[in-house]
Design a protein around this motif. Structure first.
Motif, short mmCIF file in Angstrom:
data_model
loop_
_atom_site.label_atom_id
_atom_site.label_comp_id
_atom_site.label_asym_id
_atom_site.label_seq_id
_atom_site.Cartn_x
_atom_site.Cartn_y
_atom_site.Cartn_z
N THR A 72 -17.42 -1.65 -0.20
CA THR A 72 -17.39 -2.00 1.00
C THR A 72 -18.54 -1.96 1.98
O THR A 72 -19.40 -0.98 1.53
CB THR A 72 -16.36 -1.15 1.85
OG1 THR A 72 -16.62 0.18 1.70
CG2 THR A 72 -15.03 -1.23 1.15
N ARG B 78 -14.18 -5.27 2.07
CA ARG B 78 -14.28 -5.23 0.71
C ARG B 78 -14.92 -6.34 -0.11
O ARG B 78 -14.12 -7.43 0.01
CB ARG B 78 -12.99 -4.56 0.15
CG ARG B 78 -13.34 -4.01 -1.58
CD ARG B 78 -11.97 -3.43 -1.97
NE ARG B 78 -11.37 -2.34 -0.69
CZ ARG B 78 -11.74 -1.16 -0.53
NH1 ARG B 78 -12.74 -0.82 -1.35
NH2 ARG B 78 -10.96 -0.50 0.33
N LYS C 204 -10.41 -0.14 9.41
CA LYS C 204 -10.39 -1.50 8.64
C LYS C 204 -11.83 -1.59 7.85
O LYS C 204 -12.70 -0.96 8.27
CB LYS C 204 -10.26 -2.74 9.41
CG LYS C 204 -11.20 -2.95 10.33
CD LYS C 204 -11.20 -4.31 11.17
CE LYS C 204 -12.05 -4.78 12.20
NZ LYS C 204 -11.98 -5.83 12.79
N GLN C 205 -11.81 -2.02 6.71
CA GLN C 205 -12.93 -2.18 5.80
C GLN C 205 -13.00 -3.44 5.34
O GLN C 205 -12.08 -4.29 5.17
CB GLN C 205 -12.95 -1.19 4.67
CG GLN C 205 -12.52 0.19 5.06
CD GLN C 205 -10.79 0.48 5.15
OE1 GLN C 205 -10.25 -0.13 4.62
NE2 GLN C 205 -10.49 1.34 6.17
N LEU D 199 -0.17 -3.24 2.53
CA LEU D 199 -1.74 -2.99 2.01
C LEU D 199 -2.03 -3.58 0.64
O LEU D 199 -3.11 -4.16 0.49
CB LEU D 199 -2.04 -1.56 2.14
CG LEU D 199 -2.23 -1.16 3.84
CD1 LEU D 199 -2.18 0.62 3.68
CD2 LEU D 199 -3.35 -1.52 4.48
N ARG D 200 -0.94 -3.38 0.05
CA ARG D 200 -1.28 -3.86 -1.63
C ARG D 200 -1.49 -5.35 -1.32
O ARG D 200 -2.19 -5.89 -2.15
CB ARG D 200 -0.11 -3.31 -2.63
CG ARG D 200 -0.29 -3.71 -3.93
CD ARG D 200 0.79 -3.13 -4.87
NE ARG D 200 2.21 -3.88 -4.41
CZ ARG D 200 2.60 -4.92 -4.98
NH1 ARG D 200 1.39 -5.79 -5.75
NH2 ARG D 200 3.68 -5.64 -4.66
N ASP E 9 -9.52 -5.29 4.50
CA ASP E 9 -8.55 -4.20 4.21
C ASP E 9 -8.28 -3.28 5.63
O ASP E 9 -9.24 -3.41 6.46
CB ASP E 9 -9.47 -3.25 3.26
CG ASP E 9 -8.15 -2.44 2.44
OD1 ASP E 9 -7.24 -2.58 2.63
OD2 ASP E 9 -8.61 -1.73 1.18
N ARG E 10 -7.16 -2.69 5.50
CA ARG E 10 -6.64 -2.01 6.73
C ARG E 10 -6.32 -0.61 6.37
O ARG E 10 -5.29 0.01 7.00
CB ARG E 10 -5.52 -2.91 7.35
CG ARG E 10 -6.05 -4.25 7.83
CD ARG E 10 -7.08 -4.15 8.95
NE ARG E 10 -7.38 -5.62 9.63
CZ ARG E 10 -8.34 -6.07 9.15
NH1 ARG E 10 -9.21 -5.79 8.15
NH2 ARG E 10 -8.74 -7.32 9.76
N GLN E 11 -6.70 -0.01 5.48
CA GLN E 11 -6.57 1.51 4.86
C GLN E 11 -6.82 2.20 6.09
O GLN E 11 -7.95 2.09 6.95
CB GLN E 11 -7.48 1.71 3.87
CG GLN E 11 -7.10 1.02 2.73
CD GLN E 11 -5.91 1.53 1.90
OE1 GLN E 11 -5.33 2.25 2.13
NE2 GLN E 11 -5.54 0.42 0.82
N LEU F 97 -2.38 -7.22 0.95
CA LEU F 97 -3.71 -7.68 1.40
C LEU F 97 -4.56 -7.63 0.26
O LEU F 97 -5.63 -8.13 0.36
CB LEU F 97 -4.11 -6.73 2.41
CG LEU F 97 -4.94 -6.96 3.77
CD1 LEU F 97 -4.74 -8.25 4.35
CD2 LEU F 97 -5.15 -5.80 4.82
N GLY F 98 -4.82 -6.46 -0.15
CA GLY F 98 -5.81 -6.25 -1.30
C GLY F 98 -5.89 -7.29 -2.60
O GLY F 98 -6.65 -7.71 -3.15
N VAL G 247 -11.90 -8.91 0.97
CA VAL G 247 -10.88 -8.53 1.44
C VAL G 247 -10.85 -7.81 2.88
O VAL G 247 -11.82 -6.87 2.71
CB VAL G 247 -10.19 -7.48 0.52
CG1 VAL G 247 -8.94 -6.83 1.17
CG2 VAL G 247 -9.57 -8.36 -0.79
#
Length: 373
Positions: free
Chosen positions: A282, A249, A246-247, A22-23, A40-42, A25-26, A38
């Motif tokens: 986001t 951003r 997922k988001q 995840l890091r 994101d997939r948090q 990815l960001g 981004v």
């Protein structure tokens, strides 16, 4: 002397690397002249792949003990020439800037293609327009790339991010309402008709449909809609809020989008809809999935989208995301909605080159589930 590429090595990884992935990815936004974003997939980068696959393989690219990149291969049960087959989806490919040009893509694709052997011989990938690193491998079959499966572009994927702004006039020709349990059989029949001739469409029946309703966070039956005419269900779709998985951003707006965001914010204040987020924020999105319209009539989908748009407006969403392959006539339903489209290539690949020959696979209307990407 050790070359820069030799300092890196590849090995299989799994969920214990979630937070490091995840890091990365960001730190690796998608860059275009007008926007940096981004995907994101948090909080769990493996959540969506697990929902859309029967089995998942993931490889990491390491420099020493430090993860520098990763890629995934998802094995799915999908339709090929109308028959269920196991296929592979190659995606979720991300690598740090300092680890690029070190052979990661080639090594990852070669490793994961070996995982296909004995499992399946056909797969697909989505490559965003402008992604030169991935694009240069499409269609290549030189002696230095014998480990890679053969590939070719079969279509484009067009995804439109519709701005949710006020209310749209709803259709007089169709009654659009929320789906109920009594509609499931009619909805499944429409989806089966829709998917039957589409490459990589999911295999759907009542049991699998209900199983997906229970498994997908934010997408139970209340997120589905039906369009009726003469008391008969003639269309269906769902609006899936994937925000828990997922988001999107926003890292940077280009100057044109900054201007558009400013104009949008002014209109939002007057018409009571939410402004687009500032840089670093986001968007609140709903993704349209499981679209089916009798006779592939865009008018039916337009009626559905108008109702979905208005419900999203009431719930203060920013975007409604709709897409399909570029040759899909249903895309005409999105024309009256203001928004931005992104275009990607749909790539077919196989360890059996004969399957890429013209006429072997019906590629006239490939299917891609946007919620999976």
């Amino acid at each position: 002397m050790t070359s820069a590429a030799e300092e890196y090595h590849l090995r299989k990884i799994s969920r214990e690397w979630n937070w490091e992935m995840l890091r990365i990815l960001g730190e690796t936004p998608v860059e275009t002249p007008g926007l940096s974003v981004v995907f994101d997939r948090q909080p769990d980068i493996f959540a969506i792949p697990r929902l859309f696959s029967e089995r998942l393989e993931c490889v990491g690219f390491f420099r020493g003990a430090s993860l520098a990149g990763f890629a995934m291969l998802m094995f799915q049960r999908r339709l090929v020439n109308g028959m269920p087959r196991t296929v592979a989806y190659f995606g979720n490919v991300h690598v740090k800037k300092e680890a690029r040009r070190r052979g990661f893509f080639y090594r990852a694709a070669s490793c994961l293609s070996r995982e296909m052997r004995g499992e399946c011989i056909l797969g697909y990938a989505i490559v965003m327009t402008g992604n030169r690193a991935a694009g240069r491998f499409i269609g290549r079959n030189g002696p230095d790339q014998l480990d890679l499966p053969r590939s070719k572009v079969i279509a484009t994927l067009r995804a439109k991010s519709i701005l949710v702004m006020g209310r749209k006039r709803e259709s007089d020709g169709y009654r659009v309402r929320r789906a109920e349990l009594s509609d499931v059989d009619a909805m499944v029949a429409l989806l089966r008709d829709e998917f039957r001739a589409r490459l990589f469409a999911p295999v759907v029946d009542r049991e699998s449909f209900l199983r997906n309703l229970a498994a997908r966070p934010g997408c139970d039956l209340s997120r589905y809609y039906v369009a009726e005419r003469g008391g008969e269900v003639v269309g269906t779709c769902a609006a899936w809020d994937t925000g828990g998985l997922k988001q999107n951003r926003i890292v940077r707006y280009g100057w044109r989008l900054k201007w558009l965001r400013g104009a949008h914010a002014a209109a939002a204040a007057l018409l009571d809809f939410p402004p687009l987020p500032k840089e670093g924020g986001t968007t609140r999105d709903a993704t349209v999935i499981d679209c089916a319209a009798r006779g592939r009539d865009p008018e039916i989908l337009e009626a559905l989208l108008s109702r979905v748009h208005n419900d999203c407006s009431q719930k203060k969403y920013n975007l409604l995301i709709v897409g399909s392959c570029g040759q899909d006539p249903l895309l005409r339903a999105t024309k009256r909605f203001l928004g931005q489209s992104t275009v990607s290539d749909i790539v077919l690949f196989s360890n059996d080159p004969s399957l890429l020959a013209e006429g072997q696979i019906d590629t006239s209307l490939p299917y891609v589930d946007l919620a999976m990407l």
